[in-house]
Scaffold this motif. Structure first.
Motif, PDB file in Angstrom:
ATOM      1  N   LEU A  60       2.329  11.241  -6.067  1.00 44.37           N
ATOM      2  CA  LEU A  60       1.421  10.040  -5.791  1.00 44.37           C
ATOM      3  C   LEU A  60       2.235   8.833  -6.782  1.00 44.37           C
ATOM      4  O   LEU A  60       1.795   9.325  -7.984  1.00 44.37           O
ATOM      5  CB  LEU A  60       0.057   9.930  -5.829  1.00 44.37           C
ATOM      6  N   VAL A  61       2.189   7.701  -5.937  1.00 41.07           N
ATOM      7  CA  VAL A  61       2.568   6.395  -7.617  1.00 41.07           C
ATOM      8  C   VAL A  61       1.732   5.377  -6.471  1.00 41.07           C
ATOM      9  O   VAL A  61       1.679   5.026  -5.705  1.00 41.07           O
ATOM     10  CB  VAL A  61       3.737   6.059  -7.371  1.00 41.07           C
ATOM     11  N   ARG A  62       1.139   4.581  -7.773  1.00 44.35           N
ATOM     12  CA  ARG A  62       0.562   3.550  -7.548  1.00 44.35           C
ATOM     13  C   ARG A  62       0.818   2.198  -8.247  1.00 44.35           C
ATOM     14  O   ARG A  62       1.002   2.732  -8.917  1.00 44.35           O
ATOM     15  CB  ARG A  62      -0.563   3.401  -8.032  1.00 44.35           C
ATOM     16  N   TYR A  63       1.620   1.685  -7.354  1.00 45.53           N
ATOM     17  CA  TYR A  63       2.495   0.472  -8.218  1.00 45.53           C
ATOM     18  C   TYR A  63       1.953  -1.143  -7.116  1.00 45.53           C
ATOM     19  O   TYR A  63       2.424  -0.684  -5.942  1.00 45.53           O
ATOM     20  CB  TYR A  63       4.319   1.403  -7.584  1.00 45.53           C
ATOM     21  N   ASP A  64       1.683  -2.126  -7.777  1.00 43.85           N
ATOM     22  CA  ASP A  64       1.530  -3.145  -7.797  1.00 43.85           C
ATOM     23  C   ASP A  64       0.953  -3.453  -6.405  1.00 43.85           C
ATOM     24  O   ASP A  64       0.923  -3.516  -5.347  1.00 43.85           O
ATOM     25  CB  ASP A  64       2.542  -3.618  -7.083  1.00 43.85           C
ATOM     26  N   GLY A  65      -0.598  -2.347  -7.287  1.00 38.07           N
ATOM     27  CA  GLY A  65      -1.660  -2.675  -5.103  1.00 38.07           C
ATOM     28  C   GLY A  65      -1.500  -1.193  -4.391  1.00 38.07           C
ATOM     29  O   GLY A  65      -2.222  -1.345  -3.230  1.00 38.07           O
ATOM     30  N   GLN A  66       0.016  -1.146  -4.312  1.00 38.02           N
ATOM     31  CA  GLN A  66      -0.076  -0.025  -2.862  1.00 38.02           C
ATOM     32  C   GLN A  66       0.657   1.223  -3.972  1.00 38.02           C
ATOM     33  O   GLN A  66       0.813   1.486  -4.269  1.00 38.02           O
ATOM     34  CB  GLN A  66       1.818  -0.490  -2.306  1.00 38.02           C
ATOM     35  N   PHE A  67       0.626   2.974  -2.345  1.00 35.72           N
ATOM     36  CA  PHE A  67       0.409   3.836  -2.661  1.00 35.72           C
ATOM     37  C   PHE A  67       1.341   3.669  -1.789  1.00 35.72           C
ATOM     38  O   PHE A  67       2.731   4.040  -0.828  1.00 35.72           O
ATOM     39  CB  PHE A  67      -0.902   4.488  -2.910  1.00 35.72           C
ATOM     40  N   TYR A  68       2.328   5.139  -2.802  1.00 36.05           N
ATOM     41  CA  TYR A  68       3.921   5.808  -2.545  1.00 36.05           C
ATOM     42  C   TYR A  68       3.759   7.255  -2.217  1.00 36.05           C
ATOM     43  O   TYR A  68       2.886   7.613  -3.629  1.00 36.05           O
ATOM     44  CB  TYR A  68       5.308   4.784  -3.508  1.00 36.05           C
ATOM     45  N   PHE A  69       4.506   8.115  -1.879  1.00 39.43           N
ATOM     46  CA  PHE A  69       4.020   9.806  -2.169  1.00 39.43           C
ATOM     47  C   PHE A  69       5.841   9.798  -2.255  1.00 39.43           C
ATOM     48  O   PHE A  69       6.166   9.934  -1.347  1.00 39.43           O
ATOM     49  CB  PHE A  69       3.993   9.705  -0.712  1.00 39.43           C
ATOM     50  N   PRO A  70       6.012   9.762  -3.306  1.00 33.11           N
ATOM     51  CA  PRO A  70       8.167   9.993  -3.289  1.00 33.11           C
ATOM     52  C   PRO A  70       7.874  11.746  -2.858  1.00 33.11           C
ATOM     53  O   PRO A  70       9.410  11.915  -2.508  1.00 33.11           O
ATOM     54  CB  PRO A  70       8.287   9.868  -5.057  1.00 33.11           C
ATOM     55  N   VAL A  71       7.269  12.956  -3.158  1.00 34.91           N
ATOM     56  CA  VAL A  71       7.801  13.481  -2.768  1.00 34.91           C
ATOM     57  C   VAL A  71       7.810  13.950  -1.382  1.00 34.91           C
ATOM     58  O   VAL A  71       8.409  14.907  -1.186  1.00 34.91           O
ATOM     59  CB  VAL A  71       6.276  14.604  -3.081  1.00 34.91           C
ATOM     60  N   VAL A  72       7.801  12.907  -0.732  1.00 33.57           N
ATOM     61  CA  VAL A  72       7.578  13.614   0.933  1.00 33.57           C
ATOM     62  C   VAL A  72       8.699  12.749   1.237  1.00 33.57           C
ATOM     63  O   VAL A  72       9.325  12.543   2.451  1.00 33.57           O
ATOM     64  CB  VAL A  72       6.678  13.536   1.820  1.00 33.57           C
ATOM     65  N   GLN A  73       8.787  10.952   0.933  1.00 29.39           N
ATOM     66  CA  GLN A  73       9.406   9.950   1.448  1.00 29.39           C
ATOM     67  C   GLN A  73      10.421   9.072   0.082  1.00 29.39           C
ATOM     68  O   GLN A  73      10.043   9.369  -1.131  1.00 29.39           O
ATOM     69  CB  GLN A  73       8.589   8.588   1.560  1.00 29.39           C
ATOM     70  N   PHE A  74      11.636   8.954   0.683  1.00 33.11           N
ATOM     71  CA  PHE A  74      12.511   8.476   0.054  1.00 33.11           C
ATOM     72  C   PHE A  74      11.990   7.024  -0.359  1.00 33.11           C
ATOM     73  O   PHE A  74      11.689   6.200   0.578  1.00 33.11           O
ATOM     74  CB  PHE A  74      14.037   8.049   0.800  1.00 33.11           C
ATOM     75  N   TYR A  75      12.242   6.258  -1.810  1.00 32.39           N
ATOM     76  CA  TYR A  75      11.860   5.305  -2.310  1.00 32.39           C
ATOM     77  C   TYR A  75      13.116   4.697  -2.899  1.00 32.39           C
ATOM     78  O   TYR A  75      13.147   5.247  -3.474  1.00 32.39           O
ATOM     79  CB  TYR A  75      10.875   5.050  -2.896  1.00 32.39           C
ATOM     80  N   PRO A  76      13.617   3.644  -3.040  1.00 31.94           N
ATOM     81  CA  PRO A  76      15.293   2.912  -3.773  1.00 31.94           C
ATOM     82  C   PRO A  76      14.187   2.655  -5.029  1.00 31.94           C
ATOM     83  O   PRO A  76      13.284   2.036  -5.025  1.00 31.94           O
ATOM     84  CB  PRO A  76      15.647   1.475  -3.088  1.00 31.94           C
ATOM     85  N   GLU A  77      15.176   2.255  -6.122  1.00 31.34           N
ATOM     86  CA  GLU A  77      15.024   1.600  -7.475  1.00 31.34           C
ATOM     87  C   GLU A  77      14.634   0.294  -7.585  1.00 31.34           C
ATOM     88  O   GLU A  77      13.101   0.279  -7.638  1.00 31.34           O
ATOM     89  CB  GLU A  77      15.846   1.839  -8.363  1.00 31.34           C
ATOM     90  N   THR A  78      14.325  -0.704  -6.935  1.00 33.06           N
ATOM     91  CA  THR A  78      14.211  -1.355  -6.624  1.00 33.06           C
ATOM     92  C   THR A  78      12.797  -1.906  -5.994  1.00 33.06           C
ATOM     93  O   THR A  78      12.002  -3.197  -6.626  1.00 33.06           O
ATOM     94  CB  THR A  78      15.285  -2.446  -5.435  1.00 33.06           C
ATOM     95  N   THR A  79      12.203  -0.433  -5.783  1.00 28.83           N
ATOM     96  CA  THR A  79      11.142  -0.895  -4.614  1.00 28.83           C
ATOM     97  C   THR A  79      10.195  -0.979  -6.356  1.00 28.83           C
ATOM     98  O   THR A  79       8.986  -1.550  -6.186  1.00 28.83           O
ATOM     99  CB  THR A  79      10.436   0.187  -4.135  1.00 28.83           C
ATOM    100  N   PHE A  80      10.733  -0.102  -7.094  1.00 30.50           N
ATOM    101  CA  PHE A  80      10.105  -0.112  -8.727  1.00 30.50           C
ATOM    102  C   PHE A  80      10.183  -1.589  -9.995  1.00 30.50           C
ATOM    103  O   PHE A  80       9.639  -1.386 -10.549  1.00 30.50           O
ATOM    104  CB  PHE A  80       9.334   1.053  -8.667  1.00 30.50           C
ATOM    105  N   GLY A  81      10.976  -2.255  -9.007  1.00 30.67           N
ATOM    106  CA  GLY A  81      11.490  -3.008  -9.857  1.00 30.67           C
ATOM    107  C   GLY A  81      12.932  -2.786 -10.540  1.00 30.67           C
ATOM    108  O   GLY A  81      13.069  -3.658 -11.563  1.00 30.67           O
TER     109      GLY A  81
END
Length: 354
Positions: A60-81
């Motif tokens: 689980l990742v909480r970034y800029d007030g939103q939750f992300y689940f990298p273990v089950v979903q792809f997120y690009p590097e730009t999502t986190f700055g």
């Protein structure tokens, strides 16, 4: 008694006969096999969730007030700055620093995947066990604990799949030979004698050296040679029961051969068959481990218990590799053998009949 047993019958959706109840009681009476079954099930269920236990991606990742689940979903590097559109490397101090500036990260208990290359180690790989690497690392700087969890899952799934498929073919072949007898049985027995005389391990090594093996390819190759293990047991049961009075009566009433075989005779043969299944599973795991140890098993880089043993042989200065592989395989096979012994006691007619 009937009221107490009613919820169990409803939950299972089947009627538990008195003889099956005695079989269950006999299985529980073998304490070693009973507890081995529970331990094996717990280890197997935990290994099925290996991605949640050992992974180089956060849960689980909480970034800029939103939750992300990298273990089950792809997120690009730009999502986190970040600067790139590729998937974020959460082990990179730069990316983790960007996330922690505006949030936080929840890592799995083991923050390494089975193929994660650990860059910073206290000593050259293979490194001994530490607080970060509970079982140390192998000669390619990969966490041994993570590879054990993933390797255990692959071994058990391979053994169970091979056991189920080979049992279906073996039971069907034994049923046909035992029921019809005569030339069908004579021809089938000669084929099995020739087939069983082939050096299975050498044949697997030769075939695996021709093509690049993978999980399904190895499963198919081993299935070709492993289906004969249950033919003799099922054939003997069908030969014994095909001339019983109820079978003759069913024939006289015009019941088809398929119905007699699989509805009336097969349940009797399955009693003896079920006691062999744990031993077939353990044999399948040993064969896969042997192929991986010899280098003819799963593709390079796959988490494998046999490959861990091979690393232990090649790196005698790192005894934790060989010791870990030996203990994991010994425990797994011991649990399966104890379960098989408990099943043997459960289906023993001397103990199920009063």
């Amino acid at each position: 008694m009937a009221v107490a047993a009613l919820p169990l019958d409803r939950i299972l959706g089947v009627r538990i006969t008195p003889i099956n109840r005695r079989r269950i009681d006999n299985f529980k009476a073998n304490r070693r096999g009973y507890w081995s079954l529970w331990i094996f099930l717990v280890l197997f269920v935990l290994s099925m969730f290996a991605e949640l236990i050992a992974n180089d991606r956060p849960l689980l990742v909480r970034y800029d007030g939103q939750f992300y689940f990298p273990v089950v979903q792809f997120y690009p590097e730009t999502t986190f700055g970040g600067d790139f559109g590729a998937e974020a490397d959460y082990t990179d101090p730069y990316i983790s620093g960007l996330i922690e500036k505006k949030g936080w990260i929840v890592w799995p208990p083991i923050p390494y995947d089975s193929n994660t290359h650990i860059a910073q180690l206290p000593s050259p790989a293979p490194s001994p066990p530490t607080a970060d690497n509970w079982l140390g690392t192998d000669d390619q700087a990969r966490d041994v604990m993570a590879r054990v969890i993933y390797g255990f899952r692959i071994s058990v799934l391979f053994g169970l799949a091979l056991t189920v498929l080979s049992s279906i073919i073996g039971v069907a072949s034994g049923a046909v030979q035992g029921y019809f007898g005569g030339r069908v049985d004579l021809f089938g027995q000669r084929v099995i004698e020739i087939w069983s005389g082939l050096p299975v391990l050498y044949m697997l090594i030769i075939l695996a050296s021709i093509v690049q093996p993978n999980f399904w390819w190895l499963l198919g190759l081993m299935l070709v040679f492993s289906w004969t293990s249950l033919v003799g047991v099922v054939r003997a049961e069908f030969l014994r029961a095909r001339n019983f009075e109820y079978v003759k009566a069913a024939r006289a009433l015009g019941v088809s051969n398929a119905t007699i075989m699989f509805r009336h005779l097969l349940p009797n043969a399955m009693v003896a068959t079920l006691t062999f299944l744990p031993f077939i599973t353990s044999g399948s795991v040993v064969t896969l481990t042997s192929l991986d140890f010899l280098g003819f098993g799963l593709p390079p880089g796959s988490p494998s218990l046999g490959e861990l043993l091979k690393q232990g042989k090649d790196n005698l200065q790192a005894p934790w590799l060989g010791i870990t592989g030996f203990i994991v395989i010994a425990v797994m096979l011991s649990l399966l053998v104890f379960i098989g012994e408990a099943l043997r006691d459960a289906f023993d007619p001397r103990k199920t009949q009063r």
